[in-house]
Design an enzyme around this catalytic site. Sequence first.
Site, PDB file in Angstrom:
ATOM      1  N   TYR A 170      -1.673  50.643  15.797  1.00 55.66           N
ATOM      2  CA  TYR A 170      -2.703  51.797  15.825  1.00 55.66           C
ATOM      3  C   TYR A 170      -3.650  51.438  16.965  1.00 55.66           C
ATOM      4  CZ  TYR A 170      -1.248  54.231  11.692  1.00 55.66           C
ATOM      5  OH  TYR A 170      -0.625  55.377  10.937  1.00 55.66           O
ATOM      6  N   GLU A 179       6.650  52.417  19.958  1.00 51.39           N
ATOM      7  CA  GLU A 179       6.679  52.214  18.549  1.00 51.39           C
ATOM      8  C   GLU A 179       8.110  51.644  17.730  1.00 51.39           C
ATOM      9  OE1 GLU A 179       3.301  55.637  17.511  1.00 51.39           O
ATOM     10  OE2 GLU A 179       5.474  56.068  16.685  1.00 51.39           O
TER      11      GLU A 179
HETATM   12  P1  RTP Z   1      -0.047  59.208  12.248  1.00 53.30           P
HETATM   13  O1  RTP Z   1      -0.202  58.305  13.653  1.00 53.30           O
HETATM   14  O2  RTP Z   1      -0.346  58.235  11.028  1.00 53.30           O
HETATM   15  O3  RTP Z   1       1.229  59.991  12.293  1.00 53.30           O
HETATM   16  O4  RTP Z   1      -1.361  60.107  12.162  1.00 53.30           O
HETATM   17  P2  RTP Z   1      -1.823  61.090  13.502  1.00 53.30           P
HETATM   18  O5  RTP Z   1      -1.067  60.809  14.736  1.00 53.30           O
HETATM   19  O6  RTP Z   1      -1.286  62.441  12.882  1.00 53.30           O
HETATM   20  O7  RTP Z   1      -3.158  61.030  13.558  1.00 53.30           O
HETATM   21  P3  RTP Z   1      -4.158  59.926  14.263  1.00 53.30           P
HETATM   22  O8  RTP Z   1      -5.503  60.718  14.646  1.00 53.30           O
HETATM   23  O9  RTP Z   1      -3.417  58.927  15.195  1.00 53.30           O
HETATM   24  O10 RTP Z   1      -4.681  59.036  12.878  1.00 53.30           O
HETATM   25  C1  RTP Z   1      -3.773  58.022  12.594  1.00 53.30           C
HETATM   26  C2  RTP Z   1      -4.183  57.951  10.904  1.00 53.30           C
HETATM   27  O11 RTP Z   1      -5.176  57.451  10.655  1.00 53.30           O
HETATM   28  C3  RTP Z   1      -5.666  57.983   9.552  1.00 53.30           C
HETATM   29  N1  RTP Z   1      -6.774  58.841   9.623  1.00 53.30           N
HETATM   30  N2  RTP Z   1      -7.957  58.655   8.879  1.00 53.30           N
HETATM   31  N3  RTP Z   1     -10.616  59.115   7.667  1.00 53.30           N
HETATM   32  C4  RTP Z   1     -10.272  59.824   8.879  1.00 53.30           C
HETATM   33  O12 RTP Z   1     -10.969  60.503   9.338  1.00 53.30           O
HETATM   34  C5  RTP Z   1      -9.200  59.512   9.196  1.00 53.30           C
HETATM   35  N4  RTP Z   1      -8.493  60.168  10.485  1.00 53.30           N
HETATM   36  C6  RTP Z   1      -7.291  59.586  10.651  1.00 53.30           C
HETATM   37  C7  RTP Z   1      -4.594  58.713   8.828  1.00 53.30           C
HETATM   38  O13 RTP Z   1      -3.830  58.152   7.915  1.00 53.30           O
HETATM   39  C8  RTP Z   1      -3.879  59.111  10.146  1.00 53.30           C
HETATM   40  O14 RTP Z   1      -2.616  59.479   9.780  1.00 53.30           O
END
Ligand code: RTP
Length: 150
Positions: free
Chosen positions: A52, A129
């Site tokens: 991340y 990844e």
């Molecule tokens: P992922 O990488 O897990 O598939 O998720 P994503 O691309 O859809 O979203 P990303 O913005 O990269 O965020 C990664 C993960 O962080 C957590 N998150 N928490 N509390 C919050 O506002 C928040 N925003 C994101 C989520 O678990 C997200 O999947």
Amino acid sequence: MSVNERTYIMIKPDGVQRNLVGKIIARFEERGYKLIALKLVHATPEHLEKHYEDLKGKGFFPGLIKYMASGPVVAMVWQGLDAVKTGRVMLGATNPLASPIGSIRGDYALSVGRNICHGSDSVESAEKEIALWFPEGIVQWTSELEPWVL
Ligand code: RTP
């Protein structure tokens, strides 16, 4: 878009703890994707910080790492036509409440902080990844059925 595109899909600790592993794997199998790597891993915070790294400055970053390190995850690589984009459509939106019914998050999750799965957001991220989670490499195999379904 390639017929042999690869994506990294991960079932997060909440997905494992809620016994959703079989259901999530079934969706990718049934859609027609090919499983080329799979393992259960209890990742360290350091490893998850690498995964991340783009989110390092975000306020939710420490909580995200704690959640992701709270138990084992299922790390997988799925291969097939448009695997990255279609994989993300199958997972649904990051916020499960914005995910359509029929998507994995739309059917099984409610909270952005417990959204049960991850999928690569581009072919470049998928390559990074896959290298991070499978330094030993993936399993290349050919199905005996392939000549019959083509
Ligand atoms: P992922 O990488 O897990 O598939 O998720 P994503 O691309 O859809 O979203 P990303 O913005 O990269 O965020 C990664 C993960 O962080 C957590 N998150 N928490 N509390 C919050 O506002 C928040 N925003 C994101 C989520 O678990 C997200 O999947």
